[in-house]
Design a protein around this motif. Structure first.
Motif, PDB file in Angstrom:
ATOM      1  N   THR A  56      63.874  34.355  48.885  1.00 40.31           N
ATOM      2  CA  THR A  56      64.180  35.625  48.212  1.00 40.31           C
ATOM      3  C   THR A  56      65.648  35.661  47.806  1.00 40.31           C
ATOM      4  O   THR A  56      65.969  36.020  46.666  1.00 40.31           O
ATOM      5  N   ARG A  70      61.048  36.911  38.028  1.00 37.84           N
ATOM      6  CA  ARG A  70      59.870  37.157  38.870  1.00 37.84           C
ATOM      7  C   ARG A  70      58.884  38.008  38.096  1.00 37.84           C
ATOM      8  O   ARG A  70      59.284  38.925  37.402  1.00 37.84           O
ATOM      9  N   GLU A  71      57.621  37.697  38.284  1.00 35.75           N
ATOM     10  CA  GLU A  71      56.558  38.528  37.716  1.00 35.75           C
ATOM     11  C   GLU A  71      55.427  38.581  38.720  1.00 35.75           C
ATOM     12  O   GLU A  71      55.214  37.629  39.475  1.00 35.75           O
ATOM     13  N   ALA A  72      54.699  39.676  38.709  1.00 34.37           N
ATOM     14  CA  ALA A  72      53.518  39.785  39.565  1.00 34.37           C
ATOM     15  C   ALA A  72      52.445  38.829  39.060  1.00 34.37           C
ATOM     16  O   ALA A  72      52.265  38.654  37.857  1.00 34.37           O
ATOM     17  N   ASP A  73      51.745  38.202  39.987  1.00 39.65           N
ATOM     18  CA  ASP A  73      50.633  37.327  39.645  1.00 39.65           C
ATOM     19  C   ASP A  73      49.509  38.202  39.087  1.00 39.65           C
ATOM     20  O   ASP A  73      49.090  39.151  39.738  1.00 39.65           O
ATOM     21  N   ARG A  77      48.424  41.209  42.318  1.00 36.39           N
ATOM     22  CA  ARG A  77      49.702  41.882  42.044  1.00 36.39           C
ATOM     23  C   ARG A  77      50.660  41.857  43.236  1.00 36.39           C
ATOM     24  O   ARG A  77      51.840  42.087  43.080  1.00 36.39           O
ATOM     25  N   LYS A  80      54.303  37.498  44.106  1.00 34.75           N
ATOM     26  CA  LYS A  80      55.359  37.391  43.100  1.00 34.75           C
ATOM     27  C   LYS A  80      55.497  35.936  42.658  1.00 34.75           C
ATOM     28  O   LYS A  80      55.694  35.036  43.468  1.00 34.75           O
TER      29      LYS A  80
END
Length: 130
Positions: A56, A70-73, A77, A80
């Motif tokens: 992180t 970073r994006e949510a899968d 969701r 990350k």
């Protein structure tokens, strides 16, 4: 195994120096080089053999420099995904190019020898081939 350990140590010293030229730590450089495709933070922690909280922090610092995002899968969701930005991709290209220019011994191998070397490494270290 001693020669393999020496080669790995030389590679990582060289990698650390190339990363430092771009104001990156060894771990930041390693993370960037692992992101050939978007990857969950947990997978990065496993590959880097470190705690998720360390990942992180590394992602936060690389994100602040515009090298990753970073994006949510989409399928979960809660997960990350970390991915390179265009600037991150360019940084990885530069690092790899410089690393290869410093590994002149590999360039002296013919194509057949390079393939044999890769095949032998895959046999000795199966995890490397994935």
């Amino acid at each position: 195994m001693d020669q393999l350990a020496q080669a790995a140590a030389l590679y990582y010293r060289n990698f650390a120096a190339v990363a430092a030229e771009r104001d990156l730590t060894l771990m930041q450089g390693k993370m960037l080089s692992l992101l050939r495709r978007p990857m969950p933070m947990r997978a990065l922690a496993d590959l880097l053999a470190c705690d998720a909280s360390n990942v992180t922090g590394i992602v936060d610092r690389l994100g602040a420099r515009g090298l990753v995002r970073r994006e949510a899968d989409p399928s979960d969701r809660r997960v990350k995904m970390v991915m390179l930005t265009e600037e991150g991709e360019e940084t990885v290209r530069q690092i790899r190019s410089e690393l290869m220019s410093n590994l002149t011994g590999l360039e002296s191998l013919g194509e057949e020898d390079r393939h044999a070397f890769q095949r032998l490494l895959s046999q000795v270290l199966p995890a490397v081939s994935t």
